[in-house]
Design a protein around this motif. Structure first.
Motif, PDB file in Angstrom:
ATOM      1  N   UNK A  52     -13.086   1.355   9.409  1.00  0.00           N
ATOM      2  CA  UNK A  52     -13.957   2.008   8.436  1.00  0.00           C
ATOM      3  C   UNK A  52     -14.141   3.444   8.906  1.00  0.00           C
ATOM      4  N   UNK A  53     -13.869   4.380   8.026  1.00  0.00           N
ATOM      5  CA  UNK A  53     -14.042   5.785   8.397  1.00  0.00           C
ATOM      6  C   UNK A  53     -14.490   6.588   7.195  1.00  0.00           C
ATOM      7  N   UNK A  54     -15.145   7.706   7.471  1.00  0.00           N
ATOM      8  CA  UNK A  54     -15.594   8.599   6.410  1.00  0.00           C
ATOM      9  C   UNK A  54     -14.477   9.543   6.018  1.00  0.00           C
TER      10      UNK A  54
ATOM     11  N   UNK B 142     -13.716  14.902  10.122  1.00  0.00           N
ATOM     12  CA  UNK B 142     -12.664  15.752  10.683  1.00  0.00           C
ATOM     13  C   UNK B 142     -12.151  15.236  12.019  1.00  0.00           C
ATOM     14  N   UNK B 143     -12.965  14.460  12.737  1.00  0.00           N
ATOM     15  CA  UNK B 143     -12.494  13.895  14.007  1.00  0.00           C
ATOM     16  C   UNK B 143     -11.491  12.772  13.751  1.00  0.00           C
TER      17      UNK B 143
ATOM     18  N   UNK C   9      -2.777  15.972  16.669  1.00  0.00           N
ATOM     19  CA  UNK C   9      -3.164  15.482  15.344  1.00  0.00           C
ATOM     20  C   UNK C   9      -3.498  13.998  15.407  1.00  0.00           C
ATOM     21  N   UNK C  10      -4.554  13.608  14.673  1.00  0.00           N
ATOM     22  CA  UNK C  10      -4.912  12.194  14.573  1.00  0.00           C
ATOM     23  C   UNK C  10      -5.178  11.870  13.117  1.00  0.00           C
ATOM     24  N   UNK C  11      -4.661  10.749  12.672  1.00  0.00           N
ATOM     25  CA  UNK C  11      -4.829  10.324  11.289  1.00  0.00           C
ATOM     26  C   UNK C  11      -5.161   8.838  11.259  1.00  0.00           C
TER      27      UNK C  11
ATOM     28  N   UNK D  50     -12.230   3.562   3.411  1.00  0.00           N
ATOM     29  CA  UNK D  50     -12.591   4.965   3.519  1.00  0.00           C
ATOM     30  C   UNK D  50     -13.830   5.196   2.667  1.00  0.00           C
ATOM     31  N   UNK D  51     -14.887   5.698   3.291  1.00  0.00           N
ATOM     32  CA  UNK D  51     -16.113   5.971   2.550  1.00  0.00           C
ATOM     33  C   UNK D  51     -16.124   7.431   2.126  1.00  0.00           C
TER      34      UNK D  51
END
Length: 54
Positions: A4-6, A10-11, A23-25, A42-43
């Motif tokens: 779960x991520x917003x 940006x992090x 880079x992280x995705x 994705x919130x």
């Protein structure tokens, strides 16, 4: 696995213009996990600071 991520985080999602070494995705992490037993959410809401919710 559950991720779960917003969306505006940006992090968790650095710009594609960054070099691969930094880079992280989150979506790329999800795609790299094998098997069907995974879920990614994705919130759209912004997060409040750098707090970790447990």
């Amino acid at each position: 696995m559950l991720i779960i991520y917003g969306e505006p985080d940006r992090a968790a999602n650095s710009p594609a213009a960054l070099p691969d070494a930094v880079r992280f995705s989150v979506p790329a992490l999800y795609a790299a996990v094998p098997g069907p037993e995974k879920l990614m959410v994705s919130t759209a809401a912004a997060t409040s600071g750098n707090r970790t919710v447990t």
